[in-house]
Write a protein that holds these residues in place. Structure first.
Motif, PDB file in Angstrom:
ATOM      1  N   THR A 231       0.699  -1.209  -0.045  1.00 11.07           N
ATOM      2  CA  THR A 231      -0.091   0.028   0.060  1.00 11.07           C
ATOM      3  C   THR A 231       0.893   1.183   0.043  1.00 11.07           C
ATOM      4  N   TRP A 232       1.879   1.356   0.888  1.00 11.55           N
ATOM      5  CA  TRP A 232       2.882   2.378   0.929  1.00 11.55           C
ATOM      6  C   TRP A 232       3.545   2.738  -0.300  1.00 11.55           C
ATOM      7  N   ALA A 233       3.827   1.743  -1.031  1.00 11.47           N
ATOM      8  CA  ALA A 233       4.884   1.858  -2.207  1.00 11.47           C
ATOM      9  C   ALA A 233       4.078   2.273  -3.217  1.00 11.47           C
ATOM     10  N   GLN A 234       2.614   1.735  -3.395  1.00 15.00           N
ATOM     11  CA  GLN A 234       2.080   2.604  -4.406  1.00 15.00           C
ATOM     12  C   GLN A 234       1.434   3.723  -4.351  1.00 15.00           C
ATOM     13  N   LEU A 235       0.804   4.137  -3.020  1.00 13.21           N
ATOM     14  CA  LEU A 235       0.329   5.351  -2.773  1.00 13.21           C
ATOM     15  C   LEU A 235       1.421   6.880  -2.595  1.00 13.21           C
ATOM     16  N   ILE A 236       2.479   6.317  -1.713  1.00 12.65           N
ATOM     17  CA  ILE A 236       3.490   7.504  -1.745  1.00 12.65           C
ATOM     18  C   ILE A 236       3.899   8.016  -3.198  1.00 12.65           C
ATOM     19  N   PRO A 237       4.445   7.099  -4.062  1.00  8.25           N
ATOM     20  CA  PRO A 237       4.855   7.719  -5.348  1.00  8.25           C
ATOM     21  C   PRO A 237       3.674   8.276  -6.242  1.00  8.25           C
ATOM     22  N   PHE A 238       2.348   7.613  -5.982  1.00 13.80           N
ATOM     23  CA  PHE A 238       1.336   8.324  -6.748  1.00 13.80           C
ATOM     24  C   PHE A 238       1.242   9.904  -6.187  1.00 13.80           C
ATOM     25  N   SER A 239       1.245   9.844  -4.750  1.00 10.53           N
ATOM     26  CA  SER A 239       1.056  11.256  -4.423  1.00 10.53           C
ATOM     27  C   SER A 239       2.307  12.278  -4.648  1.00 10.53           C
ATOM     28  N   LEU A 240       3.343  11.763  -4.918  1.00 13.73           N
ATOM     29  CA  LEU A 240       4.686  12.255  -5.100  1.00 13.73           C
ATOM     30  C   LEU A 240       4.383  12.909  -6.602  1.00 13.73           C
TER      31      LEU A 240
END
Length: 887
Positions: free
Chosen positions: A555-564
């Motif tokens: 979950t973190w590895a998909q949403l953090i790059p998305f938000s960045l």
């Protein structure tokens, strides 16, 4: 014979006057002091008992517990008479003792014999405390055709309706079989050892049901209820379990024997441990001398025992009325929760009213023409199976074909969400310690499936993954191993993606002086490219077996790059929109990179905070789930707690808001100058996110967390990231190629002029014409004209000093005139020039970190120059200052 039929024809039935039932309450009244008796009947003393001795429910003992139990029955008799619940029916009560310290079972037999011989007025019996005496009293009551309701006894022997046709009770032991099957299917367990207290009909039917559900009974061990669990018997059980390699063991027994057997086997290191699961419909008894009997691991061994317990709808309105009556009549300050959880008062209350309802239904069918005694042959347990009575502990109250409660009285008292349409006949608990159980699921009203309610069972070894059940072929684990073809494709795609990120990073660094790169905001472009690289790296999270750590990482590895990535896109385009839409002068501080980097960082921090809350409240667990008969998968389960659901909802809302904002930004910058316009790119990015996210959700819904769904999920992520990479940087790479080609045509090497020392040379072919306006008649024609030689300072990189400089590389010339100097920077398609009057002050400020020289005219910056090295910059500065010193 003819005379007999004639007599029957003219016989006058009993009048339909109001009927009366006499309920006999039988139990261990011998535990209460000060009572008087006539045989086994209690004739006095109950009214003189000091009831305040029973008020402290935290100090219950057998005598006080029984007082509360029998009080429930007596309150039910009062209810029948005072509220006239049944028309044409009244009730009275007689009390009998079946307990004697010297001969428990023997005295119970004498008591029931006394009732059948000397009290023919007794219509029904309620009570019983200890199971062994109740087996005797219930058997004799059935022979005498007296309906008998027990509220507390537990023994599978009662399921034998040939021996106990008139006995029924509110403690379930047959319905639990269906709940057991539901649980075993949920865990994909196919092998089970079945240990029971007696080889009665219930065992036969239960085993038949288990086998028909595809569960192999690897061992069926019958322990006669009257047998003492000595060492020889337990060694026999240990040998049976070892030989059959039983990993899942169901123990259908009651009292102290389950506890004794379990701990003795644990002490023997047989069938207890991380590879075994014990299932019971009772809990392990707490022993004050447990460590002394079984060793220091006494508390450790209690972990992971699974209890299957019935649950039902509770009628709090009726229960509160009963509590109010107790407070008013007896002056006892008791709480509903304490009475329900610590006593059997409400079950005894329901027993009497269920007896009365069943008898009333039979009388009503005959029009009340016969007495209860005349209809007693019709009052076996089937008369009470579905009376329509809505009890306090179950509503409606029904019996199984074995005469036990179809729904159990031991509901979840603290769960006020239970309603008639939301009852849970059986709940599943795992033991964390003595008298410490946690609910992890339930079956539906028909016991056909299980619903996990936020938690998974935790087994002996602390894992939520059910152990294997032994010899069963579990099939193939559905996982993307490093040696699989799926893994090879994922790693290859990841390598391609990371290679493109490296190429983009090289392009952004190597050619940052060019217009194509400068105009796209280098800082944000680098961050955007880094976010895309993180998406490619996140594909590794789909390799290997699921773990709790991977549940969070995915979950973190998909949403953090998305938000960045989306934060960078929003921030830099928001600045562009501000510049081109503002009708006033914008202060420089609002146009600096760090301001808009702060905006992007804020969005990423919000995402991170929501993810941190999501991870904190999630408490994911790993379970093994069958996909089909040939394969299984280890899955992450998410918490169902309301706080976690709310955090998840907030996470969804935030990310949807970001996508909506990107669509809005695409629309807002549609009219920006083409050089800075990324409207189409932002629109394509937004559409790609929606399409890719929808595909991921669709795949997860159709086949959650299988090898194939993980592979498709990874490929979709790669496609989304690559689409963003190409759309954002592909066009820039093409434009940069043409720009570099043109620069190479202008100079032999793109940065050759920067690395060479600047030169002070007069170039005769470069000149400027000085004109002066004619002073006669306002004429402006040239009066004199002369050519002025140009001084060349080499090929340099320069740009005007504004927020969006147009950087260019080309030769720099200085024309010295009497009253002023003209600086000309000749670029590929245009010439930048500015005039320096002779009385002006020219300063040059060197920025070491980026090798930049800023030229100031009268304290105002007019031009930037950048160099590859500090040495080249200083040489340029020296040459430039030398020219104006001479000037």
């Amino acid at each position: 014979m003819l005379i007999f039929f004639l007599f029957q024809a003219i016989a006058v039935p009993a009048s339909n006057k109001p009927a009366e039932i006499v309920v006999g309450i039988i139990g261990p009244y011998g535990l209460l002091n000060g009572l008087s008796y006539n045989g086994s009947q209690v004739t006095g003393g109950l009214e003189t008992l000091n009831t305040t001795d029973f008020a402290d429910l935290s100090m219950l003992n057998p005598s006080s517990w029984w007082w509360w139990n029998q009080l429930g029955a007596q309150l039910a008799i009062q209810e029948i008479n005072e509220r006239k619940i049944f028309s044409n029916l009244s009730a009275s009560v007689k009390i009998f003792n079946d307990f004697d310290y010297d001969s428990v079972v023997g005295y119970a037999g004498q008591a029931i014999q006394d009732i059948t011989d000397n009290h023919p007025e007794i219509s029904a019996l309620q009570g019983g405390f200890y199971t062994a005496p109740s087996l005797v009293t219930a058997s004799i009551a059935s022979v005498s055709q007296i309906p008998f309701c027990g509220a507390v006894q537990y023994s599978p022997k009662f399921s034998n309706k040939f021996n106990y046709p008139f006995f029924f009770n509110l403690y379930p032991y047959s319905g639990v079989n269906n709940a057991l099957i539901v649980l075993l299917k949920y865990w994909n367990v196919r092998r089970l050892a079945y240990i029971s207290a007696d080889g009665i009909e219930n065992d036969v039917l239960a085993i038949a049901d288990l086998r028909s559900a595809g569960i192999e009974i690897v061992s069926h061990i019958v322990l006669q209820e009257d047998l003492v669990l000595d060492s020889d018997l337990i060694r026999f059980v240990a040998n049976e379990l070892t030989v059959s390699d039983a990993r899942y063991i169901y123990l259908a027994d009651a009292g102290s024997r389950p506890t004794q057997m379990y701990y003795t086997l644990a002490q023997m290191n047989v069938s207890v441990g991380p590879d075994y699961v014990w299932l019971m419909n009772t809990n392990l008894m707490f022993l004050t001398n447990g460590i002394e009997l079984y060793g220091n691991d006494y508390f450790l061994w209690a972990r992971g025992v699974i209890q299957i317990s019935g649950e039902a709808y509770l009628d709090y309105h009726k229960m509160n009325n009963i509590v109010s009556q107790i407070r008013k009549t007896y002056g006892l300050a008791v709480e509903l929760s304490d009475l329900y959880l610590l006593t059997n008062l409400f079950a005894s209350y329901d027993c009497v009213l269920l007896l009365a309802q069943g008898i009333y239904n039979v009388l009503e069918k005959t029009g009340f023409k016969y007495s209860v005694a005349e209809l007693k042959s019709q009052l076996n347990y089937t008369a009470f199976m579905d009376t329509g009575y809505e009890g306090t502990t179950s509503s409606p109250m029904k019996l199984t074909r074995f005469g036990d409660a179809a729904v159990y009285l031991n509901g979840d008292f603290l769960n006020s969400n239970l309603t008639k349409n939301n009852s849970r006949p059986y709940g599943y608990y795992y033991q964390t310690g003595f008298n410490e159980y946690r609910w992890f699921g339930s079956s539906d009203t028909n016991q056909t499936f299980i619903t996990a309610e936020g938690y998974e069972a935790i087994f002996f070894n602390g894992s939520s993954i059910p152990p294997f059940d032994g010899f069963t072929e579990m099939g193939r684990e559905s996982v993307i191993g490093l040696q699989s073809g799926y893994a090879a494709i994922i790693l290859s795609l990841e390598a391609i993606g990371l290679l493109t990120c490296l190429l983009v990073f090289h392009m952004l660094y190597k050619f940052q002086q060019f217009d194509t790169i400068r105009q796209s905001s280098v800082v944000f472009s680098r961050l955007l490219n880094g976010g895309i690289g993180l998406v490619f790296l996140s594909m590794n999270a789909f390799l290997g077996r699921q773990t709790v750590a991977l549940c969070h990482i995915q979950t973190w590895a998909q949403l953090i790059p998305f938000s960045l990535t989306i934060a960078c896109i929003l921030a830099k385009n928001c600045r562009v929109y501000l510049i081109f839409s503002s009708r006033t002068i914008i202060h420089k501080r609002w146009l600096r990179d760090r301001v808009w980097l702060g905006m992007a960082a804020g969005l990423v921090l919000i995402q991170s905070a929501l993810l941190a809350a999501w991870s904190y409240f999630n408490e994911p667990r790993i379970i093994r789930k069958s996909i089909n008969s040939q394969s299984y998968v280890y899955q992450c389960t998410q918490s169902k707690r309301s706080v976690f659901v709310n955090v998840t909802l907030a996470l969804w809302c935030f990310n949807i808001t970001l996508i909506i904002a990107s669509f809005a930004m695409s629309y807002m910058i549609r009219s920006v100058t083409a050089t800075h316009n990324e409207s189409v790119l932002v629109l394509l990015f937004s559409i790609g996110i929606i399409i890719g996210g929808s595909l991921v959700l669709l795949v997860a819904y159709e086949n959650p967390q299988s090898m194939e769904s993980f592979f498709i999920h990874a490929v979709i992520l790669w496609a989304m990231a690559m689409f963003l990479q190409v759309s954002m940087f592909g066009a820039k790479a093409v434009a940069l190629y043409f720009e570099v080609t043109k620069y190479n045509a202008l100079t032999s090497s793109l940065f050759k002029g920067i690395t060479l020392a600047p030169r002070l040379t007069a170039i005769s072919k470069q000149s400027v014409v000085e004109t002066e306006k004619a002073k006669n008649k306002g004429s402006s024609k040239p009066k004199t004209a002369k050519k002025v030689p140009a001084l060349g300072l080499g090929t340099v990189v320069g740009a005007p000093a504004d927020i969006y400089p147009t950087w260019g590389i080309g030769p720099l010339f200085v024309y010295r005139l009497p009253s002023r100097a003209i600086i000309v920077h000749q670029l590929k398609q245009e010439i930048h020039s500015f005039v320096i009057p002779s009385n002006s002050k020219v300063n040059m400020l060197f920025s070491k970190d980026i090798n930049r020289i800023t030229t100031y005219l009268n304290a105002k910056s007019i031009r930037f120059f950048e160099f590859e090295s500090e040495e080249a910059a200083m040489q340029f500065k020296h040459s430039f200052e030398q020219i104006f010193a001479e000037h």
